[in-house]
Scaffold this motif. Structure first.
Motif, PDB file in Angstrom:
ATOM      1  N   LEU A  30       0.833  -1.125   0.139  1.00  0.00           N
ATOM      2  CA  LEU A  30       0.066   0.110   0.143  1.00  0.00           C
ATOM      3  C   LEU A  30       0.656   1.094  -0.068  1.00  0.00           C
ATOM      4  CD1 LEU A  30      -2.757  -1.106   2.661  1.00  0.00           C
ATOM      5  CD2 LEU A  30      -3.138  -0.938   0.072  1.00  0.00           C
ATOM      6  N   ASN A  31       2.234   1.070   0.098  1.00  0.00           N
ATOM      7  CA  ASN A  31       3.151   2.120   0.234  1.00  0.00           C
ATOM      8  C   ASN A  31       2.558   2.999   1.438  1.00  0.00           C
ATOM      9  OD1 ASN A  31       5.248   3.684  -0.502  1.00  0.00           O
ATOM     10  ND2 ASN A  31       3.897   5.064  -1.833  1.00  0.00           N
ATOM     11  N   TYR A  32       2.385   2.530   2.358  1.00  0.00           N
ATOM     12  CA  TYR A  32       1.944   2.998   3.791  1.00  0.00           C
ATOM     13  C   TYR A  32       2.889   2.689   4.726  1.00  0.00           C
ATOM     14  CZ  TYR A  32      -1.974   4.824   6.567  1.00  0.00           C
ATOM     15  OH  TYR A  32      -2.777   5.664   7.191  1.00  0.00           O
ATOM     16  N   THR A  71      -6.161   1.426   6.129  1.00  0.00           N
ATOM     17  CA  THR A  71      -5.428   0.584   5.091  1.00  0.00           C
ATOM     18  C   THR A  71      -6.278   0.476   4.022  1.00  0.00           C
ATOM     19  OG1 THR A  71      -6.054  -1.166   6.217  1.00  0.00           O
ATOM     20  CG2 THR A  71      -3.729  -0.186   6.828  1.00  0.00           C
ATOM     21  N   CYS A  73      -8.582   2.444   2.990  1.00  0.00           N
ATOM     22  CA  CYS A  73      -8.442   3.704   2.197  1.00  0.00           C
ATOM     23  C   CYS A  73      -7.259   4.123   1.805  1.00  0.00           C
ATOM     24  CB  CYS A  73      -9.393   4.638   2.681  1.00  0.00           C
ATOM     25  SG  CYS A  73     -11.087   4.096   3.152  1.00  0.00           S
ATOM     26  N   LYS A  74      -6.233   3.011   1.730  1.00  0.00           N
ATOM     27  CA  LYS A  74      -4.896   3.534   1.448  1.00  0.00           C
ATOM     28  C   LYS A  74      -4.506   4.982   2.001  1.00  0.00           C
ATOM     29  CE  LYS A  74      -4.757   0.968  -3.073  1.00  0.00           C
ATOM     30  NZ  LYS A  74      -4.517   1.172  -4.453  1.00  0.00           N
ATOM     31  N   SER A  76      -5.920   7.558   2.805  1.00  0.00           N
ATOM     32  CA  SER A  76      -6.708   8.999   2.649  1.00  0.00           C
ATOM     33  C   SER A  76      -7.876   9.125   3.694  1.00  0.00           C
ATOM     34  CB  SER A  76      -7.364   8.739   1.204  1.00  0.00           C
ATOM     35  OG  SER A  76      -8.561   9.828   1.089  1.00  0.00           O
ATOM     36  N   ARG A 204     -11.124  -4.158  -0.295  1.00  0.00           N
ATOM     37  CA  ARG A 204     -10.343  -4.386  -1.490  1.00  0.00           C
ATOM     38  C   ARG A 204     -10.527  -5.651  -2.214  1.00  0.00           C
ATOM     39  NH1 ARG A 204      -4.243  -4.264   0.804  1.00  0.00           N
ATOM     40  NH2 ARG A 204      -3.908  -4.325  -1.279  1.00  0.00           N
ATOM     41  N   VAL A 323     -11.899   0.021  -3.184  1.00  0.00           N
ATOM     42  CA  VAL A 323     -10.598  -0.112  -3.436  1.00  0.00           C
ATOM     43  C   VAL A 323     -10.429  -1.648  -4.008  1.00  0.00           C
ATOM     44  CG1 VAL A 323      -8.258  -0.152  -2.749  1.00  0.00           C
ATOM     45  CG2 VAL A 323     -10.006   1.528  -1.656  1.00  0.00           C
ATOM     46  N   ASP A 325      -7.494  -3.233  -5.805  1.00  0.00           N
ATOM     47  CA  ASP A 325      -5.863  -3.087  -6.381  1.00  0.00           C
ATOM     48  C   ASP A 325      -5.677  -3.890  -7.520  1.00  0.00           C
ATOM     49  OD1 ASP A 325      -5.288  -1.456  -4.200  1.00  0.00           O
ATOM     50  OD2 ASP A 325      -5.415  -3.269  -2.893  1.00  0.00           O
TER      51      ASP A 325
END
Length: 325
Positions: A30-32, A71, A73-74, A76, A204, A323, A325
């Protein structure tokens, strides 16, 4: 004495010994960063304190529930706030949130003939498997409403037992569906279902597999469901008249229950029963906290109060999609 209060908690822990490693992979995908997640969690809790129109239970939510949304909502925060506001608001607007007592007679009746669950084992990539299956062709007025309630309750449990949203593969077995079942899906129920899927829950969706699908139901899916979802999600639908024999072509056998052609040691019934045991164990939670509703007279900020045709849903502006992916 076991450290786990319910069978479901034990199942999840035993079947996922590398859960921490998988969790880190989910964040990476998730680049989180975990640091950012923790910062966002603090911000979200502060925001919830100021939302006096939302029920008091918002201040007692488990961190897992909030990080599930973050997570899902990535990261946001605006999307999370919209979805959380919609989550609490819908409780007072939809029949699928009425009478949340897991010992309600009609609910128990539906529980007996439905296998609606999330498999307690995840793939090495962190994917989870959701299964929806009718065990009988019996039809009665509250069947579909209560089946939707079961799906919602299973999700409520998952939101609290796991800290992060997982890419989800959905399998729906329609072997026992009849035209009489389809007739129970009122426009209001379909609207609520789509709204919950797209605007309330942090989902997701990786794949949706419909098996044992009769021709009339395929028509309904193509004309009633697909037009209201994103093209990306439509492309992830697999609709087949074949049965469980095709599922291993699309799902890792390690997470398929043993009665579905997989390697998992549990059957669908054993998993279903574990979920229901969890609901009964925490019955007071469903009757009390999970039944609390919003007080719109206390709503001050209308940023999340939709004023259009769907004003019942309490969400303003452009609604975020699933979401996928």
């Amino acid at each position: 004495m076991s450290e786990y209060k319910t069978k479901l908690e034990r199942m999840i822990a035993e079947e996922n010994p590398n859960n921490d490693k998988i969790s880190e992979k989910i964040l990476k995908d998730l680049n989180y960063s975990r640091k950012q997640l923790e910062s966002d969690l603090v911000h979200l809790k502060e925001w919830l304190k100021d939302q006096h129109h939302l029920p008091a239970c918002r201040l007692k939510e488990h961190d897992n529930f909030l990080t599930h949304y973050l997570t899902g909502c990535k990261g946001s925060l605006e999307t999370v706030k919209r979805k959380l506001d919609a989550y609490y608001t819908l409780r007072g607007k939809s029949e699928v949130y009425s009478n949340r007592d897991p010992l309600n007679e009609e609910y128990r009746k539906t529980r007996d003939i439905c296998e609606t669950l999330i498999v307690p084992k995840y793939t090495e990539n962190g994917d989870c498997l959701c299964v929806y299956k009718l065990l009988s062709s019996e039809v009665y007025p509250s069947l579909i409403v209560n089946n939707m309630k079961i799906a919602i309750n299973v999700s409520e449990v998952a939101f609290r037992l796991e800290p992060f949203i997982r890419p989800c593969i959905i399998i729906a077995d329609h072997a026992n569906y009849t035209p009489a079942h389809a007739a129970l899906y009122s426009p209001g129920l379909m609207k609520d279902f789509i709204h919950i899927s797209q605007n309330v829950f942090p989902s997701r969706i990786k794949k949706i597999i419909l098996i044992n699908v009769p021709s009339y139901l395929e028509i309904i899916v193509n004309t009633v469901v697909k037009p209201f979802i994103t093209k990306k999600l439509r492309d992830r639908f697999i609709v087949s008249s074949d049965g469980w024999e095709i599922v291993p072509q699309h799902v890792d056998k390690s997470i398929l229950p043993k009665d579905c052609g997989g390697d998992l040691k549990y059957t669908l019934k054993e998993i279903k029963d574990a979920y229901y045991e969890y609901e009964i164990t925490y019955r007071d939670w469903w009757i009390n906290e999970l039944s609390e509703r919003t007080d719109e007279s206390k709503r001050i900020n209308n940023d999340y109060n939709y004023k259009g045709d769907d004003s019942q849903f309490g969400v303003q502006g452009t609604l975020k999609k699933l979401v996928i992916d």
